[in-house]
Motif scaffolding. Structure first.
Motif, mmCIF file in Angstrom:
data_model
loop_
_atom_site.group_PDB
_atom_site.id
_atom_site.type_symbol
_atom_site.label_atom_id
_atom_site.label_comp_id
_atom_site.label_asym_id
_atom_site.label_seq_id
_atom_site.Cartn_x
_atom_site.Cartn_y
_atom_site.Cartn_z
ATOM 1 N N ALA A 190 0.519 -0.936 -0.218
ATOM 2 C CA ALA A 190 -0.434 0.061 0.103
ATOM 3 C C ALA A 190 1.257 1.356 -0.322
ATOM 4 C CB ALA A 190 -0.675 -0.090 1.203
ATOM 5 N N LEU A 191 2.032 1.164 0.044
ATOM 6 C CA LEU A 191 2.572 2.291 0.064
ATOM 7 C C LEU A 191 3.139 3.606 -0.732
ATOM 8 C CD1 LEU A 191 6.169 0.579 2.122
ATOM 9 C CD2 LEU A 191 4.037 2.356 3.038
ATOM 10 N N GLY A 192 3.101 3.330 -2.331
ATOM 11 C CA GLY A 192 2.980 3.605 -2.769
ATOM 12 C C GLY A 192 1.243 3.767 -3.718
ATOM 13 N N ASN A 193 0.297 3.446 -2.691
ATOM 14 C CA ASN A 193 -0.990 3.372 -3.448
ATOM 15 C C ASN A 193 -1.524 4.987 -2.812
ATOM 16 O OD1 ASN A 193 -3.768 3.786 -4.255
ATOM 17 N ND2 ASN A 193 -4.196 1.169 -3.428
ATOM 18 N N SER A 194 -1.459 5.932 -3.375
ATOM 19 C CA SER A 194 -2.491 7.632 -3.840
ATOM 20 C C SER A 194 -3.540 7.179 -2.753
ATOM 21 C CB SER A 194 -2.149 8.394 -3.989
ATOM 22 O OG SER A 194 -2.585 7.694 -5.139
ATOM 23 N N ARG A 195 -4.553 6.176 -2.955
ATOM 24 C CA ARG A 195 -6.151 5.859 -2.647
ATOM 25 C C ARG A 195 -5.505 5.116 -1.627
ATOM 26 N NH1 ARG A 195 -9.906 7.521 -5.669
ATOM 27 N NH2 ARG A 195 -11.473 6.646 -5.253
ATOM 28 N N ALA A 196 -4.558 4.735 -0.341
ATOM 29 C CA ALA A 196 -4.258 4.315 0.262
ATOM 30 C C ALA A 196 -5.078 5.189 1.324
ATOM 31 C CB ALA A 196 -3.237 2.475 0.313
ATOM 32 N N TYR A 197 -5.047 4.314 2.870
ATOM 33 C CA TYR A 197 -5.274 5.271 3.368
ATOM 34 C C TYR A 197 -3.885 5.143 4.530
ATOM 35 C CZ TYR A 197 -7.060 6.904 8.274
ATOM 36 O OH TYR A 197 -7.294 7.747 9.811
ATOM 37 N N GLN A 198 -3.279 3.903 4.236
ATOM 38 C CA GLN A 198 -1.442 4.051 4.934
ATOM 39 C C GLN A 198 -0.666 4.584 3.803
ATOM 40 O OE1 GLN A 198 -2.128 4.032 8.016
ATOM 41 N NE2 GLN A 198 -3.270 2.637 8.934
ATOM 42 N N PHE A 199 -1.241 5.152 2.752
ATOM 43 C CA PHE A 199 -0.255 5.654 1.856
ATOM 44 C C PHE A 199 1.234 6.683 2.551
ATOM 45 C CE2 PHE A 199 0.703 9.297 -1.399
ATOM 46 C CZ PHE A 199 1.666 8.616 -2.550
ATOM 47 N N GLY A 200 2.566 5.540 1.902
ATOM 48 C CA GLY A 200 3.510 5.986 1.918
ATOM 49 C C GLY A 200 4.062 6.240 3.843
ATOM 50 N N GLN A 201 2.961 5.382 4.161
ATOM 51 C CA GLN A 201 3.341 5.399 6.038
ATOM 52 C C GLN A 201 4.000 4.348 6.643
ATOM 53 O OE1 GLN A 201 -0.182 6.445 8.679
ATOM 54 N NE2 GLN A 201 -0.979 7.373 6.813
ATOM 55 N N GLU A 202 5.358 4.337 6.586
ATOM 56 C CA GLU A 202 5.528 2.416 6.839
ATOM 57 C C GLU A 202 5.255 2.182 8.668
ATOM 58 O OE1 GLU A 202 8.011 0.746 5.087
ATOM 59 O OE2 GLU A 202 8.752 1.836 3.989
ATOM 60 N N ILE A 203 5.158 0.917 9.016
ATOM 61 C CA ILE A 203 5.040 0.678 10.218
ATOM 62 C C ILE A 203 5.725 1.487 11.157
ATOM 63 C CG2 ILE A 203 4.900 -1.091 12.389
ATOM 64 C CD1 ILE A 203 2.959 -2.430 8.926
ATOM 65 N N THR A 204 5.366 1.828 12.371
ATOM 66 C CA THR A 204 6.762 1.969 13.217
ATOM 67 C C THR A 204 7.124 0.866 14.807
ATOM 68 O OG1 THR A 204 5.762 2.892 14.909
ATOM 69 C CG2 THR A 204 6.553 4.390 13.094
ATOM 70 N N GLU A 205 8.029 0.466 14.836
ATOM 71 C CA GLU A 205 8.267 -0.434 16.058
ATOM 72 C C GLU A 205 7.318 0.224 17.422
ATOM 73 O OE1 GLU A 205 9.276 -3.606 18.111
ATOM 74 O OE2 GLU A 205 10.099 -3.046 15.887
ATOM 75 N N LYS A 206 7.098 1.850 17.400
ATOM 76 C CA LYS A 206 6.591 2.057 18.620
ATOM 77 C C LYS A 206 5.324 1.697 18.292
ATOM 78 C CE LYS A 206 4.800 5.541 21.368
ATOM 79 N NZ LYS A 206 4.887 7.167 21.132
ATOM 80 N N GLN A 207 4.012 1.043 16.805
ATOM 81 C CA GLN A 207 3.084 0.578 16.865
ATOM 82 C C GLN A 207 2.832 -0.867 16.721
ATOM 83 O OE1 GLN A 207 3.441 2.945 12.869
ATOM 84 N NE2 GLN A 207 1.487 4.419 13.781
ATOM 85 N N ILE A 208 3.768 -1.071 16.962
ATOM 86 C CA ILE A 208 4.097 -2.569 16.331
ATOM 87 C C ILE A 208 3.815 -3.250 18.190
ATOM 88 C CG2 ILE A 208 6.466 -3.759 15.629
ATOM 89 C CD1 ILE A 208 2.885 -4.892 13.458
ATOM 90 N N SER A 209 4.802 -2.509 18.975
ATOM 91 C CA SER A 209 4.840 -3.288 19.837
ATOM 92 C C SER A 209 3.783 -2.754 21.166
ATOM 93 C CB SER A 209 5.959 -3.043 20.153
ATOM 94 O OG SER A 209 5.895 -1.633 20.758
ATOM 95 N N ARG A 210 3.032 -2.135 20.821
ATOM 96 C CA ARG A 210 2.000 -1.570 21.579
ATOM 97 C C ARG A 210 -0.169 -2.480 21.404
ATOM 98 N NH1 ARG A 210 2.380 4.111 22.677
ATOM 99 N NH2 ARG A 210 0.442 4.280 24.269
ATOM 100 N N ASN A 211 -0.164 -3.454 21.894
ATOM 101 C CA ASN A 211 -1.209 -4.208 21.767
ATOM 102 C C ASN A 211 -2.672 -3.298 22.575
ATOM 103 O OD1 ASN A 211 0.229 -6.491 20.267
ATOM 104 N ND2 ASN A 211 0.614 -7.598 22.635
ATOM 105 N N ILE A 212 -3.143 -3.603 21.844
ATOM 106 C CA ILE A 212 -4.391 -3.241 22.195
ATOM 107 C C ILE A 212 -5.554 -4.108 22.451
ATOM 108 C CG2 ILE A 212 -6.914 -2.359 21.191
ATOM 109 C CD1 ILE A 212 -5.726 -1.106 19.399
#
Length: 513
Positions: A190-212
Motif C-alpha cells: 500500500a505504500l505507493g498507492n495514493s488512494r490507500a489510507y496508509q499511503f506512504g506510512q511505514e509501520i513503526t516499532e512503537k506501533q507494532i509493539s503496543r497491543n490493544i
C-alpha cells in the motif's frame, strides 16, 4: 450458457471531496455523495450515459450504511430515486462485512434467472464520520458483543478476534513474529498507492509493539474509513449488444462472474460451538458449484479485518494447515500445488486501503477489478500493473466470521465441460452458553484488553474463554483464589489451567483452582 459479466468498478473516498464541503454535509448527504461520486466515475469509465442506464436498469442492489443505524427496505429505493433511477426491482443486502460479495452473488442470481437484466450494485458507509466519540465506540461493542455473555465482562470487538487468534497461535504454533511479517508484507503493497489510507506510512516499532488486545497492535487491525463503490453487471450477450450500439466502450473486456457462495453462522462469538469458520463451507460451495478447482486460481483477495483472519480464511478457502498458510503469507502469497504461488491483496487489503464497515469488502472488489483492468482509478494506485489473472477469488467476512461470502471471476469464457459436483460440507455447531455456579472447566484461550473506551474498568484486564463439560464455552474474567482480578493471562496454560465459574450480577468470573 449466457454468463453474467462484471463491466467495471469505481469507488469514492473522503479525499475525493472538498474538505470544507465534506465537513458541512450531514451524514445522509455524505452517504449520498459517495454513491453519486462512485456512480459518476463508473459511468465515465464505461463511457455510458446516465440516461441510457436509467432507461434500461432492471435491478438495484444496495447495502444499508451500518454507521447510520437505519433499517428497512426503503434505503435502496430512496437512494435509487436520489440518483435518478426508478421503476426497477430494489434489493437490500445485510450481511455485515460480507455484504459486498453477497451483493455480487445476488446480482449473479438475478442474471441467471433473467439474462436480460441490467444490475447496478452500489453502496456507501461513513463510519469515520459517524463514530468520533467514546460513546460511539461503546455502541460498536454493544452491537457486536452478546449483551449477557460477553459485554458485561468487558468484551470488545478487538478482544473477540484476539481470543480467536490466541487459540490459533497455541494450536498451530503461530508466532507473534509471523503476524508482524505478514502485516508488514501487506503494508508494503500500500505504500505507493495514493488512494490507500496508509499511503506512504511505514509501520513503526512503537506501533507494532503496543497491543490493544493481545496479540493485536493497531497495524494488525483494519482501518475504518468512509467509502463508497459502484459496479454494473449484465449478461455476456447484453454487454455485446451495448457495445454494438455504442452505449459502452468497444474496447471494454468484462470479466465473467462464474461463481458465488455464502454461509451464515451465529451472530455472536460466544454462540459458535467449536469456533469453526463458515469460510470452510463457503469455499467448498464456491468451487464445487462452479466446476473450478482451487489450483486454477491465479489471484485472490482474502478478507483481512485482522491479520489473523487472512490466515484463517486463506487456510479454509485453500484447505491448507494454518502453519503452511502462515509460511507463504509472510511473502504476501498463497502457495498451492507444485510450487505455484498466488499473490493476494496487492493493493494492501482492508488493513491498509479504505474500508467502511458495511461495505468493507468493496476494498477487495476494487483490488480484483484492478487486476482485470476494470477499475476506474487504476492510474492513481501507484503504478501497480494489472495481473489479468485467468481465475480469481474475492472473499468477504461478516465480523468474527459470522457470515462468509466469496465470488469467483474468470477472464476467459468457461468451457462447457465444467460440471458442478456435490459439496463436502462440515456441520457448524452452536454453543450453549451459561454455567452453573461452581461448575469447573479449563482455560481454552485468553487475551489482555489494553483499551476499552466507555467501559467502567480501567485496563489492562484479562478475558478468558473457558471450556466446560459437553464442549460448552463461556467468556469470563479471570480472578485469583482470593478474588482479586487478574490483569493478564500470560501465565495460563491452555487446556490445562483449571478454573471454577461463579456469577456476580451479570458478570461471569473464572476463579483459578
Amino acid at each position: 450458457m449466457n454468463y453474467p459479466v462484471l463491466l467495471g468498478v469505481a469507488d469514492s473516498v473522503v479525499g475525493d471531496f472538498s474538505e470544507s464541503e465534506y465537513k458541512e454535509w450531514d451524514h445522509d448527504r455524505k452517504v449520498f455523495h459517495h454513491y453519486k461520486r462512485s456512480l459518476d466515475r463508473l459511468l465515465d469509465f464505461l463511457e455510458l450515459k446516465k440516461e441510457i442506464l436509467a432507461n434500461n436498469i432492471t435491478d438495484f442492489v444496495s447495502i444499508e450504511p451500518a454507521s447510520l443505524g437505519k433499517q428497512g427496505y426503503g434505503h435502496s429505493v430512496r437512494i435509487a430515486n436520489e440518483l435518478g433511477f426508478t421503476g426497477m426491482r430494489a434489493h437490500c443486502i445485510d450481511l455485515g462485512g460480507a455484504s459486498v460479495t453477497g451483493a455480487i452473488g445476488q446480482a449473479r442470481s438475478i442474471l441467471l434467472s433473467d439474462p436480460d437484466a441490467v444490475v447496478l450494485v452500489a453502496a456507501s458507509d461513513i463510519p469515520k464520520s459517524a463514530f468520533k466519540q467514546v460513546s460511539d465506540l461503546k455502541r460498536v461493542n454493544e452491537t457486536v458483543c452478546h449483551p449477557e455473555y460477553e459485554l458485561d465482562n468487558g468484551a470488545t470487538l478487538i478482544s473477540m478476534y484476539g481470543l480467536l487468534m490466541k487459540r490459533m497461535m497455541f494450536e498451530d504454533r503461530i508466532l507473534q513474529e509471523d503476524l508482524v511479517e505478514i502485516t508488514k508484507a501487506f503494508r508494503k503493497n500500500a505504500l505507493g498507492n495514493s488512494r490507500a489510507y496508509q499511503f506512504g506510512q511505514e509501520i513503526t516499532e512503537k506501533q507494532i509493539s503496543r497491543n490493544i488486545a493481545d496479540p493485536y497492535p493497531s497495524p494488525m487491525i483494519a482501518i475504518v474509513t468512509d467509502h463508497g463503490f459502484a459496479t454494473l453487471l449484465m449478461s455476456e450477450k447484453k454487454a455485446k449488444e451495448w457495445k454494438s450500439k455504442g452505449w459502452i466502450r468497444k474496447n471494454l473486456h468484462p470479466v465473467y462472474l462464474v461463481g458465488a457462495a455464502h454461509t451464515a453462522h451465529s451472530e455472536y462469538f460466544i454462540l459458535k460451538g467449536d469456533f469453526r469458520t463458515p469460510a470452510t463451507n463457503t469455499g467448498e460451495k464456491l468451487f464445487s458449484s462452479s466446476g473450478y478447482e482451487r489450483e486454477e486460481l491465479e489471484y485472490a483477495w482474502i478478507y483481512d479485518c485482522f491479520t489473523g483472519m487472512v490466515i484463517l480464511q486463506a487456510s479454509e478457502y485453500f484447505q491448507f494447515s494454518k502453519k503452511e498458510t502462515v509460511r507463504s503469507l509472510r511473502a504476501g502469497k498463497i502457495s498451492v500445488s507444485k510450487g505455484k504461488e498466488i499473490p493476494i491483496n496487492l493493493l494492501g487489503g482492508i488493513l491498509n486501503y479504505q474500508a467502511a464497515m458495511s461495505v468493507s469488502a468493496a476494498t477487495g472488489l476494487v483490488d480484483i477489478a484492478h487486476q482485470y483492468g476494470l477499475y476506474a482509478e487504476s492510474e492513481s494506485i501507484g503504478g501497480q500493473k494489472p495481473l489479468f489473472p485467468s481465475v480469481s477469488l474475492l472473499g468477504g467476512n461478516g465480523g468474527i466470521d459470522s457470515i462468509n461470502s466469496a465470488a469467483l471471476f474468470t477472464s476467459d469464457r468457461p468451457k462447457s465441460n465444467r460440471k458442478p459436483r456435490p459439496p463436502e460440507l462440515n456441520p457448524l455447531f452452536l454453543n450453549r452458553p451459561g454455567a452453573d455456579s461452581g461448575e469447573t472447566g479449563v482455560i481454552w484461550s485468553s487475551t489482555t484488553v489494553h483499551m476499552n473506551p466507555g467501559f467502567p474498568w480501567k485496563p489492562p484486564y484479562s478475558l478468558a474463554l473457558v471450556k466446560l463439560e459437553d464442549n460448552r464455552f463461556l467468556l469470563a474474567n479471570l480472578h485469583e483464589k482470593n478474588g482479586s482480578l487478574i490483569k493478564t493471562g500470560d501465565h495460563l496454560e491452555y487446556d490445562k489451567t483449571k478454573v471454577r465459574i461463579e456469577r456476580e450480577g451479570r458478570r461471569w468470573k473464572a476463579i483459578l483452582s
